[in-house]
Design a protein around this motif. Structure first.
Motif, PDB file in Angstrom:
ATOM      1  N   VAL A  21       0.703  -1.131   0.013  1.00 17.47           N
ATOM      2  CA  VAL A  21      -0.009  -0.077  -0.120  1.00 17.47           C
ATOM      3  C   VAL A  21       0.776   1.283  -0.068  1.00 17.47           C
ATOM      4  N   ALA A  22       1.973   1.279   0.486  1.00 17.88           N
ATOM      5  CA  ALA A  22       2.829   2.231   0.867  1.00 17.88           C
ATOM      6  C   ALA A  22       3.292   2.836  -0.533  1.00 17.88           C
ATOM      7  N   ALA A  23       3.299   1.910  -1.618  1.00 22.12           N
ATOM      8  CA  ALA A  23       3.809   2.158  -2.849  1.00 22.12           C
ATOM      9  C   ALA A  23       2.847   2.687  -3.727  1.00 22.12           C
ATOM     10  N   MET A  24       1.515   2.934  -3.418  1.00 21.31           N
ATOM     11  CA  MET A  24       0.388   3.184  -4.079  1.00 21.31           C
ATOM     12  C   MET A  24      -0.233   4.764  -3.953  1.00 21.31           C
ATOM     13  N   GLY A  25       0.853   5.689  -3.540  1.00 21.63           N
ATOM     14  CA  GLY A  25       0.352   6.833  -3.416  1.00 21.63           C
ATOM     15  C   GLY A  25      -0.295   7.672  -4.640  1.00 21.63           C
ATOM     16  N   HIS A  26      -0.018   7.166  -5.816  1.00 22.98           N
ATOM     17  CA  HIS A  26      -0.563   7.690  -6.833  1.00 22.98           C
ATOM     18  C   HIS A  26      -2.043   7.308  -7.169  1.00 22.98           C
ATOM     19  N   ARG A  27      -2.549   6.381  -6.441  1.00 21.64           N
ATOM     20  CA  ARG A  27      -4.008   5.706  -6.618  1.00 21.64           C
ATOM     21  C   ARG A  27      -4.888   6.535  -5.684  1.00 21.64           C
ATOM     22  N   PRO A  28      -6.244   6.560  -5.908  1.00 20.70           N
ATOM     23  CA  PRO A  28      -7.203   7.090  -4.894  1.00 20.70           C
ATOM     24  C   PRO A  28      -6.991   6.082  -3.503  1.00 20.70           C
ATOM     25  N   ARG A  29      -6.952   6.847  -2.399  1.00 20.53           N
ATOM     26  CA  ARG A  29      -7.004   5.924  -1.196  1.00 20.53           C
ATOM     27  C   ARG A  29      -8.061   4.660  -1.204  1.00 20.53           C
ATOM     28  N   ALA A  30      -9.206   4.984  -1.368  1.00 24.34           N
ATOM     29  CA  ALA A  30     -10.193   3.863  -1.416  1.00 24.34           C
ATOM     30  C   ALA A  30      -9.783   2.756  -2.179  1.00 24.34           C
ATOM     31  N   GLU A  31      -8.887   2.686  -3.147  1.00 19.74           N
ATOM     32  CA  GLU A  31      -8.727   1.617  -4.112  1.00 19.74           C
ATOM     33  C   GLU A  31      -7.394   1.058  -3.489  1.00 19.74           C
ATOM     34  N   ARG A  32      -6.658   1.323  -2.752  1.00 19.73           N
ATOM     35  CA  ARG A  32      -5.284   0.811  -2.359  1.00 19.73           C
ATOM     36  C   ARG A  32      -5.410  -0.583  -1.667  1.00 19.73           C
ATOM     37  N   GLN A  33      -5.973  -0.632  -0.602  1.00 23.00           N
ATOM     38  CA  GLN A  33      -6.085  -1.808  -0.028  1.00 23.00           C
ATOM     39  C   GLN A  33      -6.654  -3.214  -0.954  1.00 23.00           C
ATOM     40  N   ALA A  34      -7.555  -3.071  -1.537  1.00 24.23           N
ATOM     41  CA  ALA A  34      -8.011  -4.013  -2.672  1.00 24.23           C
ATOM     42  C   ALA A  34      -7.053  -4.127  -3.676  1.00 24.23           C
ATOM     43  N   ALA A  35      -6.251  -3.252  -4.236  1.00 19.12           N
ATOM     44  CA  ALA A  35      -5.389  -3.551  -5.100  1.00 19.12           C
ATOM     45  C   ALA A  35      -4.190  -3.981  -4.341  1.00 19.12           C
ATOM     46  N   ALA A  36      -3.675  -3.792  -3.521  1.00 17.40           N
ATOM     47  CA  ALA A  36      -2.642  -4.286  -2.687  1.00 17.40           C
ATOM     48  C   ALA A  36      -2.801  -5.839  -2.428  1.00 17.40           C
TER      49      ALA A  36
END
Length: 159
Positions: A21-36
């Motif tokens: 998740v720490a590497a996903m600053g470019h994505r909307p916060r709401a999407e990060r957990q599921a994408a990770a």
């Protein structure tokens, strides 16, 4: 560019999920957990999301590092001696996973290695560099079958 280091460079105080998740600053916060979670599952780590790096094997840590690198949605992936610290069995397993990953992500992968067998098994193109100078670039079978000179034969320990 996504980077994977020999030492994994994971944040020890974060879980596997937190590292990705720490590497996903470019994505909307709401999407990060599921994408990770999806990336970790693709790397064979489903169920290990809440473990910290010290609770994971070397191969699992390496998979988290790859997932974190892919979380940035890179246009190129640089792997710097990613298998050097792993035992032979884990290394072979990760080689197979890397081959499958290459087909799935369709992103160029630059693999830095001193292991000629690893380069032969994984590379489409082998670039032999000695003391900062490129000696030969060709498919691995061509480099090994027809090295272009004595210096490359010595660099590859083919004599």
């Amino acid at each position: 560019m996504g980077l994977v280091f020999q030492s994994y460079a994971l944040f020890p105080h974060m879980t596997a999920l937190g590292n990705v998740v720490a590497a996903m600053g470019h994505r909307p916060r709401a999407e990060r957990q599921a994408a990770a979670r999806d990336l970790l599952a693709r790397m064979g780590l489903a169920g290990l999301e809440d473990r910290r790096p010290a609770q994971l094997s070397g191969g699992q840590q390496q998979r988290v590092a790859v997932a974190r690198a892919l979380a940035r949605e890179p246009r190129v992936l640089l792997l710097d001696e990613p298998f050097a610290a792993l035992d032979r069995r884990t290394r072979r397993s990760l080689h197979a996973e890397l081959r499958a990953l290459r087909a799935a992500i369709r992103v160029p992968i630059l693999l830095v290695t001193h292991d000629l067998d690893e380069a032969r098994d994984l590379a489409d193109l082998l670039c032999v560099i000695d003391q900062g100078e490129t000696l030969q670039t060709a498919p691995p079978h061509e480099v090994l079958a027809a090295p272009t000179g004595d210096r490359i034969r010595r660099a590859l320990d083919l004599d």
